[in-house]
Design a protein around this motif. Structure first.
Motif, PDB file in Angstrom:
ATOM      1  N   ASN A 255       0.795  -1.245  -0.028  1.00  0.00           N
ATOM      2  CA  ASN A 255      -0.090  -0.087   0.007  1.00  0.00           C
ATOM      3  C   ASN A 255       1.001   1.410  -0.135  1.00  0.00           C
ATOM      4  O   ASN A 255       0.379   2.349   0.282  1.00  0.00           O
ATOM      5  CB  ASN A 255      -0.928  -0.064   1.194  1.00  0.00           C
ATOM      6  N   VAL A 256       1.975   1.229  -0.188  1.00  0.00           N
ATOM      7  CA  VAL A 256       2.843   2.397  -0.560  1.00  0.00           C
ATOM      8  C   VAL A 256       3.536   2.012  -1.784  1.00  0.00           C
ATOM      9  O   VAL A 256       4.287   0.889  -2.253  1.00  0.00           O
ATOM     10  CB  VAL A 256       3.842   2.677   0.606  1.00  0.00           C
ATOM     11  N   MET A 257       3.819   3.057  -2.943  1.00  0.00           N
ATOM     12  CA  MET A 257       4.647   3.076  -4.074  1.00  0.00           C
ATOM     13  C   MET A 257       5.937   3.992  -4.062  1.00  0.00           C
ATOM     14  O   MET A 257       5.658   5.074  -3.479  1.00  0.00           O
ATOM     15  CB  MET A 257       3.677   3.108  -5.171  1.00  0.00           C
ATOM     16  N   TYR A 258       6.947   3.557  -4.555  1.00  0.00           N
ATOM     17  CA  TYR A 258       8.089   4.177  -4.817  1.00  0.00           C
ATOM     18  C   TYR A 258       8.623   4.715  -5.973  1.00  0.00           C
ATOM     19  O   TYR A 258       8.026   3.915  -6.992  1.00  0.00           O
ATOM     20  CB  TYR A 258       9.240   3.449  -4.113  1.00  0.00           C
ATOM     21  N   GLN A 259       9.348   5.912  -5.994  1.00  0.00           N
ATOM     22  CA  GLN A 259       9.881   6.187  -7.264  1.00  0.00           C
ATOM     23  C   GLN A 259      11.406   5.692  -7.197  1.00  0.00           C
ATOM     24  O   GLN A 259      11.915   6.077  -5.823  1.00  0.00           O
ATOM     25  CB  GLN A 259       9.890   7.413  -7.701  1.00  0.00           C
ATOM     26  N   TYR A 260      12.173   5.539  -7.903  1.00  0.00           N
ATOM     27  CA  TYR A 260      13.530   5.164  -7.808  1.00  0.00           C
ATOM     28  C   TYR A 260      14.486   5.975  -8.764  1.00  0.00           C
ATOM     29  O   TYR A 260      14.024   6.549  -9.736  1.00  0.00           O
ATOM     30  CB  TYR A 260      13.839   3.702  -8.062  1.00  0.00           C
ATOM     31  N   ASP A 261      15.925   6.366  -8.491  1.00  0.00           N
ATOM     32  CA  ASP A 261      16.526   6.987  -9.292  1.00  0.00           C
ATOM     33  C   ASP A 261      17.102   5.928 -10.407  1.00  0.00           C
ATOM     34  O   ASP A 261      16.831   4.949 -10.227  1.00  0.00           O
ATOM     35  CB  ASP A 261      17.752   7.950  -8.418  1.00  0.00           C
ATOM     36  N   ASP A 262      18.184   6.341 -11.050  1.00  0.00           N
ATOM     37  CA  ASP A 262      18.513   5.503 -12.230  1.00  0.00           C
ATOM     38  C   ASP A 262      19.572   4.551 -11.688  1.00  0.00           C
ATOM     39  O   ASP A 262      19.907   3.430 -12.279  1.00  0.00           O
ATOM     40  CB  ASP A 262      19.633   6.381 -13.047  1.00  0.00           C
ATOM     41  N   GLU A 263      19.878   4.672 -10.376  1.00  0.00           N
ATOM     42  CA  GLU A 263      20.871   3.657  -9.546  1.00  0.00           C
ATOM     43  C   GLU A 263      19.827   2.498  -8.837  1.00  0.00           C
ATOM     44  O   GLU A 263      20.636   1.864  -8.083  1.00  0.00           O
ATOM     45  CB  GLU A 263      21.811   4.244  -8.466  1.00  0.00           C
ATOM     46  N   GLY A 264      18.727   2.792  -8.841  1.00  0.00           N
ATOM     47  CA  GLY A 264      17.768   1.873  -8.196  1.00  0.00           C
ATOM     48  C   GLY A 264      17.367   2.292  -6.729  1.00  0.00           C
ATOM     49  O   GLY A 264      16.878   1.416  -6.021  1.00  0.00           O
ATOM     50  N   ASN A 265      17.947   3.438  -6.466  1.00  0.00           N
ATOM     51  CA  ASN A 265      17.618   3.761  -4.996  1.00  0.00           C
ATOM     52  C   ASN A 265      16.462   4.618  -4.807  1.00  0.00           C
ATOM     53  O   ASN A 265      15.902   5.229  -5.708  1.00  0.00           O
ATOM     54  CB  ASN A 265      18.685   4.670  -4.437  1.00  0.00           C
ATOM     55  N   PRO A 266      15.398   4.370  -4.027  1.00  0.00           N
ATOM     56  CA  PRO A 266      14.171   4.693  -3.588  1.00  0.00           C
ATOM     57  C   PRO A 266      14.283   6.292  -3.541  1.00  0.00           C
ATOM     58  O   PRO A 266      15.155   6.809  -2.715  1.00  0.00           O
ATOM     59  CB  PRO A 266      13.485   4.136  -2.513  1.00  0.00           C
ATOM     60  N   THR A 267      13.571   7.381  -3.915  1.00  0.00           N
ATOM     61  CA  THR A 267      13.576   8.586  -3.785  1.00  0.00           C
ATOM     62  C   THR A 267      12.370   9.335  -3.154  1.00  0.00           C
ATOM     63  O   THR A 267      12.404  10.134  -2.327  1.00  0.00           O
ATOM     64  CB  THR A 267      13.960   9.377  -5.218  1.00  0.00           C
ATOM     65  N   THR A 268      11.319   8.584  -3.676  1.00  0.00           N
ATOM     66  CA  THR A 268      10.067   9.419  -2.999  1.00  0.00           C
ATOM     67  C   THR A 268       9.072   8.074  -2.647  1.00  0.00           C
ATOM     68  O   THR A 268       9.099   7.043  -3.264  1.00  0.00           O
ATOM     69  CB  THR A 268       9.185  10.494  -3.772  1.00  0.00           C
ATOM     70  N   VAL A 269       8.024   8.247  -1.963  1.00  0.00           N
ATOM     71  CA  VAL A 269       7.109   7.319  -1.685  1.00  0.00           C
ATOM     72  C   VAL A 269       5.565   7.904  -1.741  1.00  0.00           C
ATOM     73  O   VAL A 269       5.628   9.026  -1.133  1.00  0.00           O
ATOM     74  CB  VAL A 269       7.364   6.509  -0.451  1.00  0.00           C
ATOM     75  N   LEU A 270       4.660   7.085  -2.035  1.00  0.00           N
ATOM     76  CA  LEU A 270       3.250   7.601  -2.119  1.00  0.00           C
ATOM     77  C   LEU A 270       2.308   6.707  -1.409  1.00  0.00           C
ATOM     78  O   LEU A 270       2.371   5.417  -1.985  1.00  0.00           O
ATOM     79  CB  LEU A 270       2.779   7.844  -3.514  1.00  0.00           C
ATOM     80  N   PRO A 271       1.315   7.026  -0.461  1.00  0.00           N
ATOM     81  CA  PRO A 271       0.556   5.980   0.020  1.00  0.00           C
ATOM     82  C   PRO A 271      -0.560   5.797  -0.993  1.00  0.00           C
ATOM     83  O   PRO A 271      -0.974   6.582  -1.512  1.00  0.00           O
ATOM     84  CB  PRO A 271       0.047   6.582   1.205  1.00  0.00           C
ATOM     85  N   ILE A 272      -1.261   4.683  -1.070  1.00  0.00           N
ATOM     86  CA  ILE A 272      -2.398   4.131  -1.668  1.00  0.00           C
ATOM     87  C   ILE A 272      -3.100   3.374  -0.812  1.00  0.00           C
ATOM     88  O   ILE A 272      -2.967   3.011   0.375  1.00  0.00           O
ATOM     89  CB  ILE A 272      -2.091   3.449  -2.908  1.00  0.00           C
ATOM     90  N   ASP A 273      -4.669   3.421  -1.104  1.00  0.00           N
ATOM     91  CA  ASP A 273      -5.570   2.544  -0.453  1.00  0.00           C
ATOM     92  C   ASP A 273      -5.868   2.937   1.141  1.00  0.00           C
ATOM     93  O   ASP A 273      -5.374   2.651   1.960  1.00  0.00           O
ATOM     94  CB  ASP A 273      -5.097   0.989  -0.313  1.00  0.00           C
ATOM     95  N   PHE A 274      -6.941   3.889   1.078  1.00  0.00           N
ATOM     96  CA  PHE A 274      -7.369   4.398   2.569  1.00  0.00           C
ATOM     97  C   PHE A 274      -8.800   4.205   2.875  1.00  0.00           C
ATOM     98  O   PHE A 274      -9.291   4.794   3.530  1.00  0.00           O
ATOM     99  CB  PHE A 274      -7.344   5.878   2.151  1.00  0.00           C
ATOM    100  N   GLN A 275      -8.931   2.745   2.814  1.00  0.00           N
ATOM    101  CA  GLN A 275     -10.248   2.464   3.344  1.00  0.00           C
ATOM    102  C   GLN A 275     -10.381   2.043   4.788  1.00  0.00           C
ATOM    103  O   GLN A 275     -11.598   2.216   5.385  1.00  0.00           O
ATOM    104  CB  GLN A 275     -10.365   0.957   2.633  1.00  0.00           C
ATOM    105  N   PHE A 276      -9.047   2.031   5.508  1.00  0.00           N
ATOM    106  CA  PHE A 276      -9.352   1.912   6.885  1.00  0.00           C
ATOM    107  C   PHE A 276      -8.550   2.909   7.563  1.00  0.00           C
ATOM    108  O   PHE A 276      -8.095   2.842   8.759  1.00  0.00           O
ATOM    109  CB  PHE A 276      -8.627   0.602   7.209  1.00  0.00           C
ATOM    110  N   SER A 277      -8.863   4.226   7.019  1.00  0.00           N
ATOM    111  CA  SER A 277      -7.954   5.449   7.626  1.00  0.00           C
ATOM    112  C   SER A 277      -8.946   5.672   9.003  1.00  0.00           C
ATOM    113  O   SER A 277     -10.164   5.573   8.961  1.00  0.00           O
ATOM    114  CB  SER A 277      -8.215   6.596   6.887  1.00  0.00           C
ATOM    115  N   THR A 278      -8.357   6.001   9.913  1.00  0.00           N
ATOM    116  CA  THR A 278      -9.108   5.927  11.412  1.00  0.00           C
ATOM    117  C   THR A 278      -8.610   7.188  12.163  1.00  0.00           C
ATOM    118  O   THR A 278      -7.279   7.340  12.162  1.00  0.00           O
ATOM    119  CB  THR A 278      -8.759   4.558  12.105  1.00  0.00           C
ATOM    120  N   TRP A 279      -9.137   7.783  13.005  1.00  0.00           N
ATOM    121  CA  TRP A 279      -9.009   8.642  14.003  1.00  0.00           C
ATOM    122  C   TRP A 279      -8.393   7.942  15.114  1.00  0.00           C
ATOM    123  O   TRP A 279      -9.122   7.514  15.921  1.00  0.00           O
ATOM    124  CB  TRP A 279      -9.905   9.831  14.329  1.00  0.00           C
ATOM    125  N   THR A 280      -7.045   8.070  15.253  1.00  0.00           N
ATOM    126  CA  THR A 280      -6.531   7.232  16.517  1.00  0.00           C
ATOM    127  C   THR A 280      -5.204   7.788  16.775  1.00  0.00           C
ATOM    128  O   THR A 280      -4.604   8.928  16.413  1.00  0.00           O
ATOM    129  CB  THR A 280      -6.612   5.721  16.260  1.00  0.00           C
TER     130      THR A 280
END
Length: 407
Positions: A255-280
């Motif tokens: 449920n998280v997706m990454y972007q990578y640079d040309d050397e294969g290192n993760p640079t950014t991350v984006l969350p997906i799927d918010f069906q269980f978002s909860t106030w806690t």
């Protein structure tokens, strides 16, 4: 196969509104499934391809993700309806996430917090989202799990998510007070009780196959299962002095997706799927993430990772001009520790599913029902040697901390 209502006219109207181009014309529309069987139990995801002509006369071809509810005759449909997961996610994409994104943008944060919604259709309970694959977002390997670099990127993202929700709640206190109370362990709901008790009984069944574990822990685990949902529910409960925010609720490798640079290192991350978002408490996200997604050597750094998230959250809130009371690091670590029972449940029941590589049928009901097919699938989950090593490690720790005793 596209649903009957998803016509060229429907998508043309949605794209005209999204791109603010009343002359846009859809020329062609087709689709294929976006996930494989067993990869997503909560919804149906379809990748749709659209060839269209904007006002400048050029021809573009883009892909989008259609998210729908599972069919009403699916075994899990009743559970997800009880927890209202679809309407919650529609509101997240339609209202909450755009407001949180705006809060972050005002303070100069530029990383995406969400996939853009082309359309959120409450009448059909569907969304059409931008396809993140062409933007070079991809999932990390759910079986290999996350190293320290991947992990810290997620903790930075969660800090922004949690901070933006805190500020949003201060600005609009009524917005998050209605649809974000229920979670996996809600006491007033029944659907997930059957699921988690079935999963936990499968875990006990595995423990009983290991004499060194069975003699020490089987009886305690049998006592726990009768109070499982209450103990887990207490872990999500918040008191007035606790730091409180909107959590992702289902934050794990897929449920998280990454972007990578040309050397294969993760640079950014984006969350997906918010069906269980909860106030806690934000610690709920940390326990869930740590218990499902980290390599063993990274999981061993848990205390330092809580500290890392704490300071990232504190810095983000300061950048957002937060004026409220923020706990000390010591208090925050205590708030995290009081919720450790979540790891009793998540690490021992969810993680074996999440790293599953076996060949048994991953139908939803087989995760927890004691049918011959279900038992066969559940037992095969615990054949994973890494899962077995983790259980050998975690049970003595949880026992020593008192989380296997009645409480």
């Amino acid at each position: 196969m596209l649903p009957n209502w998803l016509t060229e006219e429907y998508i043309q109207k949605a794209l005209r509104s999204f791109y603010k181009d009343e002359q846009l014309r859809v020329l062609k529309l087709w689709a294929k499934p976006a996930t494989e069987k067993g990869e997503n139990f909560i919804g149906v995801m379809t990748r749709i391809y659209v060839e269209f002509e904007p006002r400048d006369g050029s021809v573009e071809k883009k892909s989008y993700i259609l998210k729908q509810a599972v069919p009403s005759d699916a075994p899990q449909a009743r559970i997800f309806a009880e927890y209202d997961v679809y309407n919650r996610e529609l509101e997240m994409y339609d209202v909450v996430l755009p407001k949180m994104s705006q809060i972050l943008e005002e303070a100069g944060f530029t990383d995406k917090l969400m996939a853009k919604a082309i359309i959120v259709d409450h009448s059909r309970t569907i969304m059409i989202l931008e396809d993140l694959a062409p933007l070079r977002y991809t999932n990390a390997d759910r079986v290999k799990q996350l190293d320290l670099t991947h992990t810290k990127l997620v903790l930075d993202m969660l800090a922004k998510f949690h901070a933006a929700a805190i500020i949003l709640n201060q600005r609009e206190p009524d917005l998050l007070s209605h649809n974000y109370a229920s979670h996996f362990f809600s006491r007033e709901k029944e659907g997930y009780e059957e699921v988690f008790i079935g999963l936990f009984r499968a875990f006990i069944r595995y423990v009983k196959t290991k004499p060194n574990l069975s003699s020490r822990y089987a009886a305690k685990l049998e006592d726990i299962v009768t109070n499982l949902m209450d103990y887990a529910g207490r872990s999500v409960d918040v008191e007035e002095k606790d730091l409180q925010t909107l959590v992702h609720g289902d934050c794990w490798t897929t449920n998280v997706m990454y972007q990578y640079d040309d050397e294969g290192n993760p640079t950014t991350v984006l969350p997906i799927d918010f069906q269980f978002s909860t106030w806690t408490s934000p610690a709920v996200d940390l326990h869930y993430f740590f218990s499902t997604s980290l390599k063993t050597d990274v999981k061993e750094l848990e205390t330092e990772l809580v500290q890392y998230h704490y300071y990232a959250l504190k810095r983000t809130l300061e950048a957002l001009n937060f004026k409220g009371v923020f706990p000390s690091l010591f208090e925050y670590q205590l708030q995290f520790e009081r919720r450790r029972f979540l790891s009793v449940v998540i690490a021992n029941t969810f993680q074996p599913i999440m790293v599953y590589e076996g060949c048994e049928d991953p139908e939803f009901v087989n995760l927890y029902q004691d049918t011959p097919e279900g038992v066969k699938f559940q037992d095969s989950m615990y054949e994973n040697e890494e899962i077995q090593r983790r259980i050998d490690t975690i049970l003595p720790i949880l026992d020593a901390k008192g989380f296997l005793d009645a409480h």
